[in-house]
Motif scaffolding. Sequence first.
Motif, PDB file in Angstrom:
ATOM      1  N   LEU A   1     -11.112   2.368  -7.900  1.00  0.00           N
ATOM      2  CA  LEU A   1      -9.769   2.674  -7.391  1.00  0.00           C
ATOM      3  C   LEU A   1      -9.782   2.728  -5.878  1.00  0.00           C
TER       4      LEU A   1
ATOM      5  N   VAL B   1     -10.368  -2.304 -15.020  1.00  0.00           N
ATOM      6  CA  VAL B   1     -10.271  -1.190 -14.084  1.00  0.00           C
ATOM      7  C   VAL B   1     -10.390   0.087 -14.882  1.00  0.00           C
TER       8      VAL B   1
ATOM      9  N   GLN C   1       0.570   1.322 -14.381  1.00  0.00           N
ATOM     10  CA  GLN C   1       0.264   0.467 -15.536  1.00  0.00           C
ATOM     11  C   GLN C   1       0.502  -1.006 -15.223  1.00  0.00           C
TER      12      GLN C   1
ATOM     13  N   GLN D   1       4.557   6.307 -14.046  1.00  0.00           N
ATOM     14  CA  GLN D   1       3.774   5.764 -15.166  1.00  0.00           C
ATOM     15  C   GLN D   1       3.748   4.232 -15.177  1.00  0.00           C
TER      16      GLN D   1
ATOM     17  N   PRO E   1       0.859   3.650 -21.312  1.00  0.00           N
ATOM     18  CA  PRO E   1      -0.285   4.032 -20.481  1.00  0.00           C
ATOM     19  C   PRO E   1      -1.508   4.502 -21.262  1.00  0.00           C
TER      20      PRO E   1
ATOM     21  N   ARG F   1      -8.619  -7.812  -0.488  1.00  0.00           N
ATOM     22  CA  ARG F   1      -9.069  -7.337  -1.781  1.00  0.00           C
ATOM     23  C   ARG F   1      -9.740  -8.468  -2.555  1.00  0.00           C
TER      24      ARG F   1
ATOM     25  N   THR G   1      -4.317  -2.633 -25.840  1.00  0.00           N
ATOM     26  CA  THR G   1      -3.524  -2.485 -24.625  1.00  0.00           C
ATOM     27  C   THR G   1      -2.147  -3.081 -24.881  1.00  0.00           C
TER      28      THR G   1
ATOM     29  N   ARG H   1      -7.101  -5.666 -17.949  1.00  0.00           N
ATOM     30  CA  ARG H   1      -5.741  -6.154 -17.702  1.00  0.00           C
ATOM     31  C   ARG H   1      -5.826  -7.493 -17.002  1.00  0.00           C
TER      32      ARG H   1
ATOM     33  N   GLU I   1      -4.405  -9.735 -14.111  1.00  0.00           N
ATOM     34  CA  GLU I   1      -3.673  -9.708 -12.845  1.00  0.00           C
ATOM     35  C   GLU I   1      -3.174 -11.113 -12.533  1.00  0.00           C
TER      36      GLU I   1
ATOM     37  N   TRP J   1      -7.736   0.538  -3.179  1.00  0.00           N
ATOM     38  CA  TRP J   1      -6.883   1.157  -2.175  1.00  0.00           C
ATOM     39  C   TRP J   1      -7.283   0.735  -0.759  1.00  0.00           C
TER      40      TRP J   1
ATOM     41  N   ASP K   1       0.835  -1.200   0.000  1.00  0.00           N
ATOM     42  CA  ASP K   1       0.000   0.000   0.000  1.00  0.00           C
ATOM     43  C   ASP K   1       0.871   1.252   0.000  1.00  0.00           C
TER      44      ASP K   1
END
Lengths: 477, 422
Positions: B18, B63, A203, A199, B327, B43, B322, B68, B70, B22, A159
Amino acid sequence: MGSARARGWVVSVLSAVVAAAAILSPIPAGEASAGMVQDGTATRGKDVLIFKDGRIVEGRVLEETATEIRFEVKVGTIAAPTVYRKADILEVQRGAATDAPASPAPGVRDERRDASPRVTGDPGAPGIYVMEMTGRIGRDISVTPIRNVLEDARQHKPDVLIVVIDNAWQFGDGRDAPDDAASFGQIFIAEDIEPIFTQEIPQKWGYSPRIIIWVKKAMGGACFIPFNFPEIYFHPDGKMGGIGNLIFQYGNTGDEMVREKLFSAGMGHARGMANHGGYDPRIVTAMARTDYVLSYRMVGGRAELLERLPEGPNEFLLTNDGTKDEFKDTIQALARGEGKNTLTLNAKVARDLGVSKGTVSNLDELLFELQLHRRHNLIEGRAKQIWERWGKDITEGDREIRRLMQEFGRIQVQGDYNQRSAARAQQIRTLQRIQQILKRFEEVASLGLMELEGVPSPQEIDVIIEQIRQEQMKDKR
Amino acid sequence: MHRIRTSFVARLAAVALLAGAWLGFGPLQAADAADRVVLKDGRVFEGEIVREAAGAVWIKVTVSGIERTEFFGPADIASVERSPDAPAVASTEAARAPDAPAKSSPRTPGVKRAAVLTLEGMVGTQFSHKPLKEAIPMLEEEGVDVVVFKINSGGGLLYELSFLQDVIHDEYKPKFHVVAWIESAISAAAMTAHVIEEIYFMPQGNYGACTGYSGALVAMKDRGLEEVLYMMEKVSAKGQHHPAIMRSMQIDDPLSCTIKPNGDVEWYNTEEGDFLVNPAGRILTFDAGQAIRFKFAKGQAATIEELGRQLGYAELEWVGETVPGVPFPVSKAEKHQREWRKSMGEAESNLQSNFAKYQISIANAQAAQDDRERGAFVGKAARELAIMEAAFKKHPILGLFTGIDEQWFEDQKELLRRLRRR
């Protein structure tokens, strides 16, 4: 930057010979090239390595120790043995090949069982990953070790990412450099590093951790890095500066207006970084331009910047115009680090100017300041080992290149045809090995930060190899 | 290919997702979420499990509209819940690599489509009008309405400027809504962007330092300088920027401005305005703060999502695939820019060694005593010559740097023919 090689000159060496050499070069664990990442199709008879970061490499297990796997990777028709750390591997899927080695011998600990991310403290609390950037900017503090550390961090999904900056600020002979030593030109190293955090992390990770910069020493090019981040803390002895030579970089070369253009472009980049982190760009101007005057006074607990000399007891000088004789720093002031021609931030001034959010002497104090002291998981990543490994590898690279250059010099092409042919083959192998090392450390070599006196560039090596090949063609039995 | 929408609802969803990521609650999900991976840290990821091996899971999630894959190791995972009607997860052998490009969806009626085109490297070589011109039919084929030129360049050749400005002004503007997004536009890069009316800055953006020079920092002077100043006055008019701004970027004239009560900004190449933007004797480079404060830039955006909002579209589809490490989605036109830069970089980098190898081969061919040996060296020379000729044909600007032209190649081919006939 005084680079012996122009920036970019060694960027692309793509002849067939060099491409083959690059593939044959040893690749450190966790750095398998994209070309080696296969589509997951496990051909019968082949082995598959599945890494903890999700990559998959296909080939053949050659040898296995308690900690490493020597693996033959095949790309097209070229096979290259590569050593991977078991700690980076999630699973080895063995194909039907009968020559695949057995599992670790009885009594040898299988490190895969210990490979899961380790944390300390409260398991439900915010995860904190600490990385320390030490050594010389551009050599030790460089894009590859940073990417490697962040790849390790990514696996732990922290985090909070605490980045400690403590770069070496020394002359070539190892003596500590003073604050007024400067290297503004290293800004372009910082510009290569910054996007990795701002960046690439979002990503690649799919989210942005809270990034905290803790400045112990951020001098020269390292000084630009913190400006990109809104949360900076200082060590009590922390320093940030060493970029005060901007307007002296080109001496009296050419026309003043063109020099001003180059200063302006450089300051554009530097001010941009300050904007990026939310800092007043005038601060970085005071750090870089000797002819810039800046003072401040505290108003309601915040610094108000004044582009002039102080006019009262409550105003404090940051920098005066050091190009004017009456303001030139004395040698006494410079020796004591009290010069006023360019600004070096210390913990107090950084705090006054709002650059630093607090002064902390250790990690516990930092966690306290961040309100994370009661509940956190301090992740035990591999940042330190990765960082040290990179430093050692470069030093070994320097040493190996020197040794190979000497070896090349000793090879005599003489004797009968077979002996001459063998000698030339050895010359080519030696040159290709040098080329591999130069390619591997290209980011450092291109900055002139490896010991490459008299060492040809990869492109020059390409030509020398062709010359040797043609000599061989001319040779008669 | 995929879409990123900047509608109000989508923005809220993005913020929520987001925040979820977090704060450790709220799943990240795909549009047709089927499987759930619950992590030990609390999560939850919802989406499609595309691969499993040794307790590890690759799950495709979305997202903020970006799809994407994970990866989670077994040590991270508390539980895996599969949708009852989900197809069996492909085995490791059959599954697609997690970072393989994802295709974007087809056009949504009524929604504008946008593409990012990067302009990077040296103006005249990597940053060139040729691939930009070639990209127009690709953009049309992909139904693009908004073209964002993302600029990151330290400048380059004055020679290229008018070609670039003309392509953007005469060919892009009539077809697309054209926007410049500035990471760093120094010198010729800023002089290119200046033809564009709508300029946005990234937070670290910088723009200016346009003084022309040659050799050992010798400034353009006299008639040559006047011509470039005049050219940029015309370009300023095309881009609807006050000419005083570019003048202070080119020569050491001061620049000041006054912000009128209605918010308009008046510019002066003197120090008479309320705000001194550039003192006499200096060359102007804007940072994002100055550019926005004095209304040279329309706004600041760190990401395409922020840029989409700044552009004022209720919804915007970003066209492209992608690509790991990039980005924003990479459209066909953007892919073309990247390929151009790569090919140019390779040509530049290899040119000297190709030329040296060619000369070595010619010298050996000329010295060879028998036909077979000579033929072998001529063959090597011919190979290097062919590589160079292909590079020069693709990148004619190399001729400008080297003085090598078509006649030189013809002369060399004749030399090789003579050597073969000997």
